[in-house]
Design an enzyme around this catalytic site. Structure first.
Site, PDB file in Angstrom:
ATOM      1  N   GLN A 112      -2.906  -0.717  -2.005  1.00 29.57           N
ATOM      2  CA  GLN A 112      -3.646   0.502  -1.644  1.00 29.57           C
ATOM      3  C   GLN A 112      -3.816   1.376  -2.879  1.00 29.57           C
ATOM      4  O   GLN A 112      -4.478   2.401  -2.830  1.00 29.57           O
ATOM      5  CB  GLN A 112      -2.868   1.288  -0.584  1.00 29.57           C
ATOM      6  CG  GLN A 112      -2.662   0.524   0.706  1.00 29.57           C
ATOM      7  CD  GLN A 112      -1.571   1.177   1.553  1.00 29.57           C
ATOM      8  OE1 GLN A 112      -1.845   2.053   2.366  1.00 29.57           O
ATOM      9  NE2 GLN A 112      -0.333   0.771   1.365  1.00 29.57           N
ATOM     10  N   ASN A 113      -3.197   0.963  -3.970  1.00 29.74           N
ATOM     11  CA  ASN A 113      -3.216   1.806  -5.169  1.00 29.74           C
ATOM     12  C   ASN A 113      -4.532   1.663  -5.923  1.00 29.74           C
ATOM     13  O   ASN A 113      -5.138   0.596  -5.929  1.00 29.74           O
ATOM     14  CB  ASN A 113      -2.040   1.452  -6.084  1.00 29.74           C
ATOM     15  CG  ASN A 113      -0.714   1.728  -5.416  1.00 29.74           C
ATOM     16  OD1 ASN A 113      -0.677   2.417  -4.403  1.00 29.74           O
ATOM     17  ND2 ASN A 113       0.362   1.202  -5.961  1.00 29.74           N
ATOM     18  N   VAL A 114      -4.906   2.750  -6.578  1.00 27.38           N
ATOM     19  CA  VAL A 114      -6.181   2.764  -7.306  1.00 27.38           C
ATOM     20  C   VAL A 114      -5.941   2.896  -8.807  1.00 27.38           C
ATOM     21  O   VAL A 114      -6.867   3.140  -9.566  1.00 27.38           O
ATOM     22  CB  VAL A 114      -7.084   3.922  -6.792  1.00 27.38           C
ATOM     23  CG1 VAL A 114      -7.480   3.682  -5.337  1.00 27.38           C
ATOM     24  CG2 VAL A 114      -6.389   5.282  -6.934  1.00 27.38           C
ATOM     25  N   HIS A 130      -8.409   0.139  -1.630  1.00 34.16           N
ATOM     26  CA  HIS A 130      -8.905   1.516  -1.702  1.00 34.16           C
ATOM     27  C   HIS A 130      -9.677   1.805  -2.991  1.00 34.16           C
ATOM     28  O   HIS A 130      -9.859   2.964  -3.349  1.00 34.16           O
ATOM     29  CB  HIS A 130      -7.736   2.496  -1.548  1.00 34.16           C
ATOM     30  CG  HIS A 130      -7.130   2.472  -0.164  1.00 34.16           C
ATOM     31  ND1 HIS A 130      -5.933   3.063   0.145  1.00 34.16           N
ATOM     32  CD2 HIS A 130      -7.583   1.917   0.998  1.00 34.16           C
ATOM     33  CE1 HIS A 130      -5.660   2.879   1.441  1.00 34.16           C
ATOM     34  NE2 HIS A 130      -6.642   2.182   1.968  1.00 34.16           N
ATOM     35  N   CYS A 138     -22.655   4.280  -8.600  1.00 36.03           N
ATOM     36  CA  CYS A 138     -23.806   5.194  -8.618  1.00 36.03           C
ATOM     37  C   CYS A 138     -24.219   5.529  -7.185  1.00 36.03           C
ATOM     38  O   CYS A 138     -24.351   4.642  -6.340  1.00 36.03           O
ATOM     39  CB  CYS A 138     -24.968   4.564  -9.381  1.00 36.03           C
ATOM     40  SG  CYS A 138     -26.419   5.638  -9.365  1.00 36.03           S
ATOM     41  N   CYS A 141     -28.377   3.967  -7.405  1.00 37.64           N
ATOM     42  CA  CYS A 141     -28.661   2.525  -7.449  1.00 37.64           C
ATOM     43  C   CYS A 141     -27.445   1.675  -7.074  1.00 37.64           C
ATOM     44  O   CYS A 141     -27.539   0.449  -7.044  1.00 37.64           O
ATOM     45  CB  CYS A 141     -29.166   2.122  -8.837  1.00 37.64           C
ATOM     46  SG  CYS A 141     -27.920   2.269 -10.145  1.00 37.64           S
ATOM     47  N   CYS A 161     -30.124   4.909 -13.686  1.00 40.23           N
ATOM     48  CA  CYS A 161     -31.128   5.630 -12.889  1.00 40.23           C
ATOM     49  C   CYS A 161     -30.980   7.148 -12.956  1.00 40.23           C
ATOM     50  O   CYS A 161     -31.799   7.867 -12.403  1.00 40.23           O
ATOM     51  CB  CYS A 161     -31.070   5.156 -11.432  1.00 40.23           C
ATOM     52  SG  CYS A 161     -29.611   5.726 -10.553  1.00 40.23           S
ATOM     53  N   GLY A 198       6.821   0.199  -1.172  1.00 37.27           N
ATOM     54  CA  GLY A 198       6.431   1.544  -1.597  1.00 37.27           C
ATOM     55  C   GLY A 198       5.249   2.136  -0.860  1.00 37.27           C
ATOM     56  O   GLY A 198       4.435   2.834  -1.464  1.00 37.27           O
ATOM     57  N   ASN A 224      11.591   0.116  -0.009  1.00 38.33           N
ATOM     58  CA  ASN A 224      11.173   1.517  -0.024  1.00 38.33           C
ATOM     59  C   ASN A 224      12.397   2.386  -0.264  1.00 38.33           C
ATOM     60  O   ASN A 224      13.518   1.984   0.056  1.00 38.33           O
ATOM     61  CB  ASN A 224      10.517   1.895   1.321  1.00 38.33           C
ATOM     62  CG  ASN A 224       9.664   3.147   1.219  1.00 38.33           C
ATOM     63  OD1 ASN A 224      10.137   4.216   0.855  1.00 38.33           O
ATOM     64  ND2 ASN A 224       8.391   3.010   1.515  1.00 38.33           N
TER      65      ASN A 224
HETATM   66  P1  OAD Z   1       2.511   7.551   0.371  1.00 35.08           P
HETATM   67  O1  OAD Z   1       2.610   8.696  -0.579  1.00 35.08           O
HETATM   68  O2  OAD Z   1       2.077   7.841   1.749  1.00 35.08           O
HETATM   69  O3  OAD Z   1       3.909   6.807   0.475  1.00 35.08           O
HETATM   70  C1  OAD Z   1       4.634   6.445  -0.661  1.00 35.08           C
HETATM   71  C2  OAD Z   1       5.853   5.692  -0.183  1.00 35.08           C
HETATM   72  O4  OAD Z   1       6.534   5.214  -1.335  1.00 35.08           O
HETATM   73  C3  OAD Z   1       6.847   6.507   0.631  1.00 35.08           C
HETATM   74  O5  OAD Z   1       7.222   5.765   1.784  1.00 35.08           O
HETATM   75  C4  OAD Z   1       8.043   6.687  -0.324  1.00 35.08           C
HETATM   76  O6  OAD Z   1       9.285   6.698   0.373  1.00 35.08           O
HETATM   77  C5  OAD Z   1       7.914   5.440  -1.170  1.00 35.08           C
HETATM   78  N1  OAD Z   1       8.473   5.541  -2.528  1.00 35.08           N
HETATM   79  C6  OAD Z   1       8.419   6.593  -3.387  1.00 35.08           C
HETATM   80  N2  OAD Z   1       8.975   6.263  -4.559  1.00 35.08           N
HETATM   81  C7  OAD Z   1       9.386   4.978  -4.460  1.00 35.08           C
HETATM   82  C8  OAD Z   1      10.039   4.054  -5.333  1.00 35.08           C
HETATM   83  N3  OAD Z   1      10.377   4.383  -6.573  1.00 35.08           N
HETATM   84  N4  OAD Z   1      10.312   2.816  -4.862  1.00 35.08           N
HETATM   85  C9  OAD Z   1       9.983   2.465  -3.593  1.00 35.08           C
HETATM   86  N5  OAD Z   1       9.375   3.285  -2.729  1.00 35.08           N
HETATM   87  C10 OAD Z   1       9.079   4.519  -3.153  1.00 35.08           C
HETATM   88  O7  OAD Z   1       1.566   6.455  -0.332  1.00 35.08           O
HETATM   89  P2  OAD Z   1       0.780   5.221   0.322  1.00 35.08           P
HETATM   90  O8  OAD Z   1       1.550   4.628   1.436  1.00 35.08           O
HETATM   91  O9  OAD Z   1       0.358   4.370  -0.789  1.00 35.08           O
HETATM   92  O10 OAD Z   1      -5.480   6.398   0.345  1.00 35.08           O
HETATM   93  O11 OAD Z   1      -0.481   5.959   0.908  1.00 35.08           O
HETATM   94  C11 OAD Z   1      -1.490   5.180   1.469  1.00 35.08           C
HETATM   95  C12 OAD Z   1      -2.835   5.801   1.203  1.00 35.08           C
HETATM   96  O12 OAD Z   1      -2.816   7.159   1.581  1.00 35.08           O
HETATM   97  C13 OAD Z   1      -3.246   5.852  -0.255  1.00 35.08           C
HETATM   98  O13 OAD Z   1      -3.796   4.630  -0.716  1.00 35.08           O
HETATM   99  C14 OAD Z   1      -4.280   6.925  -0.258  1.00 35.08           C
HETATM  100  C15 OAD Z   1      -3.590   7.925   0.645  1.00 35.08           C
HETATM  101  O14 OAD Z   1      -4.393   8.718   1.380  1.00 35.08           O
HETATM  102  C16 OAD Z   1      -6.669   6.775  -0.110  1.00 35.08           C
HETATM  103  O15 OAD Z   1      -6.815   7.526  -1.044  1.00 35.08           O
HETATM  104  C17 OAD Z   1      -7.808   6.162   0.648  1.00 35.08           C
END
Ligand code: OAD
Length: 265
Positions: A112-114, A130, A138, A141, A161, A198, A224
């Site tokens: 899910q990371n960008v 994501h 763009c 285009c 464009c 994570g 996690n």
């Molecule tokens: P979150 O910020 O919701 O969750 C991060 C998770 O990582 C939490 O459960 C933390 O406990 C855990 N965490 C933090 N540090 C850690 C470490 N060192 N080792 C292991 N775990 C750790 O992030 P995501 O689940 O990625 O979407 O969020 C999902 C989506 O929500 C993102 O891709 C983004 C956001 O809205 C978009 O932008 C479309």
């Protein structure tokens, strides 16, 4: 009935390593936590990335239509921060699993990371659900371009464009890229082991890959700092930083002879 979750670290690591050694195909779903030890802020939590911004202000198509300057300021800041960031041992451990232990397309990394850090660490089969901060798209285009981390300016325009560019990120209310999503669903449905690393597992449809993998018979291993919405579905929960846990897990795979692998029937 779910098997009991093991969360005492040493036996849990041994059990996770055993499950990993038994698997023919492995898929991993990663979230912001895997990059936290590289210095990339997560989204939710004390100093989460959304803090100071409402999601609707910076991560929806409506926000971009109403205030593209604000949205670009937010994403330019994230791009700029990435210039000082490197992959951490968690990223490298996942790359090693693919390169050395589950070759020939048997390891799929769904993220899910960008931030692009998985590829930077050497992972090759990476499905970015994501989008990616390094790319622009763009609004005229639809050309997608890899811009790396070069500065883009306040309201960057398309070289082809002249229309306004947007970050090639999936915002709330938008569909995921179809190819990546289909490949991710396929990986979840066909793996014997599904690693959840994570992620708070609250954003859909990405989080739905976890029950989907489970329904198809995969074992689930969660890594996690804390319990999440996905923990109840996990066979093994490894609570700790992924930059420490993942290398430990891979070390256990590296150090032992691989026993006979079982295939799912
Ligand atoms: P979150 O910020 O919701 O969750 C991060 C998770 O990582 C939490 O459960 C933390 O406990 C855990 N965490 C933090 N540090 C850690 C470490 N060192 N080792 C292991 N775990 C750790 O992030 P995501 O689940 O990625 O979407 O969020 C999902 C989506 O929500 C993102 O891709 C983004 C956001 O809205 C978009 O932008 C479309």
């Amino acid at each position: 009935m779910h098997p009991p979750v093991i969360d005492d670290l040493e036996p849990a690591l041994d059990e996770a390593a055993r499950l990993l050694r038994q698997a023919l195909r492995v898929a991993a779903l990663t979230g912001a936590g895997v990059s936290a030890e590289s210095g990339v802020p997560t989204f939710r939590g004390a100093d989460g990335l959304w803090e100071g911004h409402r999601v609707e202000e910076v991560a929806t198509p409506m926000a971009f239509r109403d205030n593209p300057e604000l949205v670009w300021r937010f994403y330019n800041q994230r791009r700029e921060r990435l210039t000082a960031v490197q992959p951490n041992p968690g990223h490298f451990a996942l790359a090693e699993l693919e390169a050395k232990h589950f070759q020939d397309g048997r390891f799929t990394l769904v993220t899910q990371n960008v931030d692009g850090l998985h590829r930077q660490a050497g992972s090759r089969r990476v499905l970015e659900l994501h989008g990616n901060l390094r790319r622009t798209r763009c609004t005229g285009c639809a050309e997608i371009k890899d811009r790396g981390l070069e500065p883009l300016g306040d309201l960057p325009e398309c070289g082809q464009c002249g229309e306004l560019l947007r970050p090639d990120i999936v915002w709330f209310h938008e569909m995921l890229p179809e190819d990546a999503w289909e490949a991710a669903a396929e990986a979840a449905a066909t793996c014997e082991l599904f690693l959840v690393v994570g992620t708070s597992a609250v954003v859909y449809p990405a989080a739905s890959l976890i029950p989907a993998a489970r329904r198809s018979g995969a074992k689930i291993v969660e890594i996690n700092l804390a319990a999440t919405d996905a923990s109840h579905a996990a066979d093994v929960c490894l609570h700790g930083p992924s930059g420490v846990i993942l290398p430990e897990l891979v070390k256990r795979i590296r150090d032992k002879n691989q026993p006979h692998r079982v295939q799912r029937t």
